[in-house]
Design a protein around this motif. Structure first.
Motif, PDB file in Angstrom:
ATOM      1  N   TYR A  11       0.847  -1.190   0.000  1.00 61.05           N
ATOM      2  CA  TYR A  11       0.000   0.000   0.000  1.00 61.05           C
ATOM      3  C   TYR A  11       0.883   1.241   0.000  1.00 61.05           C
ATOM      4  N   HIS A  19      -4.817   4.605   6.866  1.00 64.28           N
ATOM      5  CA  HIS A  19      -5.303   3.414   7.567  1.00 64.28           C
ATOM      6  C   HIS A  19      -5.025   3.492   9.055  1.00 64.28           C
ATOM      7  N   ARG A  67     -10.030   9.709   3.421  1.00 64.51           N
ATOM      8  CA  ARG A  67      -9.425   8.369   3.437  1.00 64.51           C
ATOM      9  C   ARG A  67     -10.301   7.369   2.669  1.00 64.51           C
ATOM     10  N   ARG A  71      -9.490   5.435  -0.988  1.00 62.92           N
ATOM     11  CA  ARG A  71      -9.548   3.979  -1.181  1.00 62.92           C
ATOM     12  C   ARG A  71     -10.483   3.612  -2.328  1.00 62.92           C
ATOM     13  N   HIS A 159     -11.542  -8.321  11.705  1.00 64.62           N
ATOM     14  CA  HIS A 159     -10.467  -7.762  10.878  1.00 64.62           C
ATOM     15  C   HIS A 159      -9.094  -7.982  11.515  1.00 64.62           C
ATOM     16  N   THR A 174       0.379  -9.861   4.166  1.00 64.04           N
ATOM     17  CA  THR A 174      -0.806  -9.005   4.346  1.00 64.04           C
ATOM     18  C   THR A 174      -0.563  -7.879   5.361  1.00 64.04           C
ATOM     19  N   ARG A 177       2.581  -5.442   4.357  1.00 62.37           N
ATOM     20  CA  ARG A 177       2.394  -4.427   3.314  1.00 62.37           C
ATOM     21  C   ARG A 177       1.562  -3.250   3.822  1.00 62.37           C
ATOM     22  N   MET A 178       0.898  -3.423   4.970  1.00 61.84           N
ATOM     23  CA  MET A 178       0.180  -2.283   5.558  1.00 61.84           C
ATOM     24  C   MET A 178       1.105  -1.483   6.482  1.00 61.84           C
TER      25      MET A 178
HETATM   26  C1  HEM Z   1      -4.950  -2.672  15.290  1.00 65.29           C
HETATM   27  C2  HEM Z   1      -5.912  -2.875  14.464  1.00 65.29           C
HETATM   28  C3  HEM Z   1      -5.771  -3.113  12.988  1.00 65.29           C
HETATM   29  C4  HEM Z   1      -4.894  -3.916  12.301  1.00 65.29           C
HETATM   30  C5  HEM Z   1      -3.793  -4.810  12.863  1.00 65.29           C
HETATM   31  C6  HEM Z   1      -5.229  -3.778  10.890  1.00 65.29           C
HETATM   32  C7  HEM Z   1      -4.567  -4.416   9.862  1.00 65.29           C
HETATM   33  C8  HEM Z   1      -4.866  -4.285   8.524  1.00 65.29           C
HETATM   34  C9  HEM Z   1      -4.146  -4.929   7.459  1.00 65.29           C
HETATM   35  C10 HEM Z   1      -2.962  -5.858   7.642  1.00 65.29           C
HETATM   36  C11 HEM Z   1      -4.724  -4.578   6.300  1.00 65.29           C
HETATM   37  C12 HEM Z   1      -4.313  -5.009   4.876  1.00 65.29           C
HETATM   38  C13 HEM Z   1      -5.262  -6.040   4.339  1.00 65.29           C
HETATM   39  C14 HEM Z   1      -4.905  -6.433   2.932  1.00 65.29           C
HETATM   40  O1  HEM Z   1      -3.934  -5.941   2.392  1.00 65.29           O
HETATM   41  O2  HEM Z   1      -5.647  -7.248   2.343  1.00 65.29           O
HETATM   42  C15 HEM Z   1      -5.837  -3.699   6.612  1.00 65.29           C
HETATM   43  C16 HEM Z   1      -6.691  -3.150   5.692  1.00 65.29           C
HETATM   44  C17 HEM Z   1      -7.776  -2.388   6.002  1.00 65.29           C
HETATM   45  N1  HEM Z   1      -8.138  -1.950   7.275  1.00 65.29           N
HETATM   46 FE1  HEM Z   1      -7.212  -2.429   9.000  1.00 65.29          FE
HETATM   47  N2  HEM Z   1      -6.292  -2.926  10.762  1.00 65.29           N
HETATM   48  C18 HEM Z   1      -6.650  -2.495  12.006  1.00 65.29           C
HETATM   49  C19 HEM Z   1      -7.676  -1.646  12.325  1.00 65.29           C
HETATM   50  C20 HEM Z   1      -8.561  -1.118  11.417  1.00 65.29           C
HETATM   51  C21 HEM Z   1      -9.680  -0.260  11.755  1.00 65.29           C
HETATM   52  C22 HEM Z   1     -10.041   0.164  13.181  1.00 65.29           C
HETATM   53  C23 HEM Z   1     -10.310   0.064  10.588  1.00 65.29           C
HETATM   54  C24 HEM Z   1     -11.506   0.940  10.354  1.00 65.29           C
HETATM   55  C25 HEM Z   1     -12.402   1.267  11.230  1.00 65.29           C
HETATM   56  C26 HEM Z   1      -9.581  -0.596   9.516  1.00 65.29           C
HETATM   57  C27 HEM Z   1      -9.934  -0.543   8.175  1.00 65.29           C
HETATM   58  C28 HEM Z   1      -9.271  -1.190   7.162  1.00 65.29           C
HETATM   59  C29 HEM Z   1      -9.673  -1.130   5.765  1.00 65.29           C
HETATM   60  C30 HEM Z   1     -10.905  -0.410   5.210  1.00 65.29           C
HETATM   61  C31 HEM Z   1      -8.731  -1.877   5.046  1.00 65.29           C
HETATM   62  C32 HEM Z   1      -8.702  -2.112   3.511  1.00 65.29           C
HETATM   63  C33 HEM Z   1      -7.581  -1.301   2.897  1.00 65.29           C
HETATM   64  C34 HEM Z   1      -7.697   0.146   3.232  1.00 65.29           C
HETATM   65  O3  HEM Z   1      -8.632   0.805   2.793  1.00 65.29           O
HETATM   66  O4  HEM Z   1      -6.872   0.626   4.023  1.00 65.29           O
HETATM   67  N3  HEM Z   1      -8.524  -1.290  10.051  1.00 65.29           N
HETATM   68  N4  HEM Z   1      -5.897  -3.544   7.976  1.00 65.29           N
END
Ligand code: HEM
Ligand code: HEM
Length: 182
Positions: A11, A19, A67, A71, A159, A174, A177-178
């Motif tokens: 990303y 994110h 944001r 996306r 998630h 996965t 890359r974030m």
């Molecule tokens: C500590 C908590 C979190 C972790 C460890 C985490 C981790 C990640 C990771 C690893 C991805 C990549 C997935 C991929 O590439 O297929 C991702 C994508 C995503 N995450 Fe999280 N996440 C967290 C919290 C959140 C929260 C609180 C939200 C929204 C309320 C969120 C919304 C998203 C969305 C919409 C994506 C899709 C890609 C993007 O638009 O950024 N995440 N997350």
């Protein structure tokens, strides 16, 4: 809207920053809202904390709107791992729920305040006006605010469990890359 999968493997920094900033804000605001609802009795302290909740919520709506638009315009990256297709479909659905939550939560709060006949001051800098007091509309918006919070918490738990599973069990990129390390 058509989502075009991109071919790069990580990303971009705007997506990563968006994110993690919005993830932190959303988790903090969910905890803050529940604390307010459960533990702070009516009174001046609740008024002040509610003012802060609303101000940060408006900031979330502005930042989160950017944001989410970013996306939707950029599309999602294709799957990094080789999880079964039902898991990939679930992950995708959860991503949409999370994106929706970033907009629906602050918007429902604002609409609730508006039709509750209360103005929303934003950090004392400016105020969004009070609307006509229409009780059922205010109640509906707050109902969505409360139920939306529960749905969102469930989605975040799924998630995070998915992210940890990809990292520690599937051992794919996965999570990396974030954080820009893929
Ligand atoms: C500590 C908590 C979190 C972790 C460890 C985490 C981790 C990640 C990771 C690893 C991805 C990549 C997935 C991929 O590439 O297929 C991702 C994508 C995503 N995450 Fe999280 N996440 C967290 C919290 C959140 C929260 C609180 C939200 C929204 C309320 C969120 C919304 C998203 C969305 C919409 C994506 C899709 C890609 C993007 O638009 O950024 N995440 N997350
Ligand atoms: C990221 C944005 C937001 C999140 C995650 C969030 C989350 C929450 C949560 C979890 C609660 C307690 C649950 C419940 O009411 O049953 C709550 C309560 C509340 N929130 Fe928010 N909120 C956000 C933004 C806003 C905004 C922008 C406003 C108004 C301008 C607002 C106004 C309120 C009010 C008035 C309550 C108390 C409702 C009641 O007493 O029934 N919130 N919020």
């Amino acid at each position: 809207m058509a989502f075009t999968p991109r071919t790069c493997t990580s990303y971009d920094w705007i997506s990563r920053l968006g994110h993690w900033v919005l993830a932190a804000l959303m988790i903090a605001m969910l905890a803050f809202g529940i604390y307010l609802d459960e533990a702070v009795p009516p009174g001046p302290e609740r008024g002040a904390l509610m003012g802060l909740h609303k101000s940060v919520g408006v900031a979330v709506l502005l930042l989160g709107g950017l944001r989410v638009a970013w996306r939707l315009l950029q599309g999602f990256l294709p799957e990094a791992g080789h999880a079964p297709s039902w898991q990939a479909a679930l992950a995708k659905a959860v991503h949409y729920v999370l994106l929706a939550g970033i907009v629906v939560m602050p918007l429902s709060g604002l609409i609730g305040s508006y039709f509750g006949g209360r103005a929303t001051s934003v950090f004392g800098l400016f105020s969004l006006p009070a609307g006509p007091k229409i009780e059922w509309l205010g109640d509906l918006a707050y109902g969505i605010h409360g139920a939306g919070a529960m749905v969102l918490i469930g989605a975040i738990l799924l998630h995070v469990a998915g992210a940890l599973k990809h990292h520690f069990i599937d051992r794919d990129t996965t999570l990396l890359r974030m954080v820009g390390k893929a």
